[in-house]
Write an enzyme that holds these catalytic residues in place. Sequence first.
Site, PDB file in Angstrom:
ATOM      1  N   ASN A   1       0.780  -1.288  -0.050  1.00  0.00           N
ATOM      2  CA  ASN A   1       0.033  -0.048   0.035  1.00  0.00           C
ATOM      3  C   ASN A   1       0.885   1.289   0.063  1.00  0.00           C
ATOM      4  O   ASN A   1       1.236   1.643   1.103  1.00  0.00           O
ATOM      5  CB  ASN A   1      -0.800  -0.163   1.383  1.00  0.00           C
TER       6      ASN A   1
ATOM      7  N   HIS B   1     -10.018   1.456   4.517  1.00  0.00           N
ATOM      8  CA  HIS B   1      -8.769   1.832   5.025  1.00  0.00           C
ATOM      9  C   HIS B   1      -8.937   2.636   6.226  1.00  0.00           C
ATOM     10  O   HIS B   1      -9.725   3.827   5.886  1.00  0.00           O
ATOM     11  CB  HIS B   1      -7.817   2.156   4.248  1.00  0.00           C
TER      12      HIS B   1
ATOM     13  N   GLU C   1      -6.324  -4.031  10.545  1.00  0.00           N
ATOM     14  CA  GLU C   1      -5.216  -2.992  10.888  1.00  0.00           C
ATOM     15  C   GLU C   1      -5.580  -1.885  11.858  1.00  0.00           C
ATOM     16  O   GLU C   1      -6.226  -0.942  11.906  1.00  0.00           O
ATOM     17  CB  GLU C   1      -5.293  -2.154   9.483  1.00  0.00           C
TER      18      GLU C   1
HETATM   19  P1  PGA Z   1       2.460   0.823   7.723  1.00  0.00           P
HETATM   20  O1  PGA Z   1       0.995   0.958   6.992  1.00  0.00           O
HETATM   21  O2  PGA Z   1       2.888  -0.624   7.377  1.00  0.00           O
HETATM   22  O3  PGA Z   1       3.041   1.854   7.315  1.00  0.00           O
HETATM   23  O4  PGA Z   1       2.212   0.938   9.106  1.00  0.00           O
HETATM   24  C1  PGA Z   1      -0.056  -0.133   6.920  1.00  0.00           C
HETATM   25  C2  PGA Z   1      -1.100   0.402   6.085  1.00  0.00           C
HETATM   26  O5  PGA Z   1      -1.459   1.802   6.589  1.00  0.00           O
HETATM   27  O6  PGA Z   1      -1.863  -0.209   5.453  1.00  0.00           O
END
Ligand code: PGA
Length: 259
Positions: free
Chosen positions: A12, A99, A169
């Site tokens: 992402n 998200h 997440e």
């Molecule tokens: P990060 O982000 O791996 O930088 O913590 C993950 C995401 O927001 O999908």
Amino acid sequence: MNTEKKFLIVANWKMNQSRVSEAQKTASEIAKKAKKYKNTSVVICPSHIHIPIVSKALGKSSVILGAQSVFAQGELSPTGEVSIAQIADFDVRYCIVGHSDQRLLGQTNKQIAETVFKLIKKGITPILCIGEEKRDKEGTYLKNLTTQIQESLFGIPSSMVSKIIFAYEPLWAIGSSAKRNANAGEVEEVAILIKRALSDMYTMKKLPSNTILYGGSVSHAQDVNETMKTGQINGFLVGRASLSAKTFLPLVEELDKNI
Ligand code: PGA
């Protein structure tokens, strides 16, 4: 293009890769290595504006193109948004939905459910994100996560539910302000909660086998290794560490070994 592999890892890129050349270079570097990963599907979600260039850079490689978001509310076509038909035209196969970045901008569970439905209808696999802001000892976050799942699936028939990928997440674990990633126990707890919520909602006889990813500060091969030990998840959604092939490929490599 193989989407039937055992594991899945999704890059992402958010609003990073500010130059076209950076997006192109990183995508090509990842694409070059991807064929050696026999058990892992690799998806890259660039920002919308880079979808055409990344699509070209990936060419006929095994890396699959994804999108970070899409707008699919009613018949509206608001200024500044991108439609499902537009991403489908570039052969985007996966799309992140719900998200926490989008939820913070005001996206509701109702809009998420509508988007999930329309993506599946168009043959694009939704990666539906859920996550709590913080954990409390009383376990209120578990109840909130269940509500998030139920509302984000409102109107989704049982014939569609197996097509959804879930990504756990937790907000406290995402981005550069996070102090740590979620530990294996925390990920395991929520992966089971997702499966139970689905089996309750859709009165399934046994727990579903939906693909479940973890995302939030996954940075090192060791994070991948530790989290996979739970046996409850199938891969990762990676933000910062997916921005260069140098930091992303070791994660893919570690995941691929987990057979
Ligand atoms: P990060 O982000 O791996 O930088 O913590 C993950 C995401 O927001 O999908």
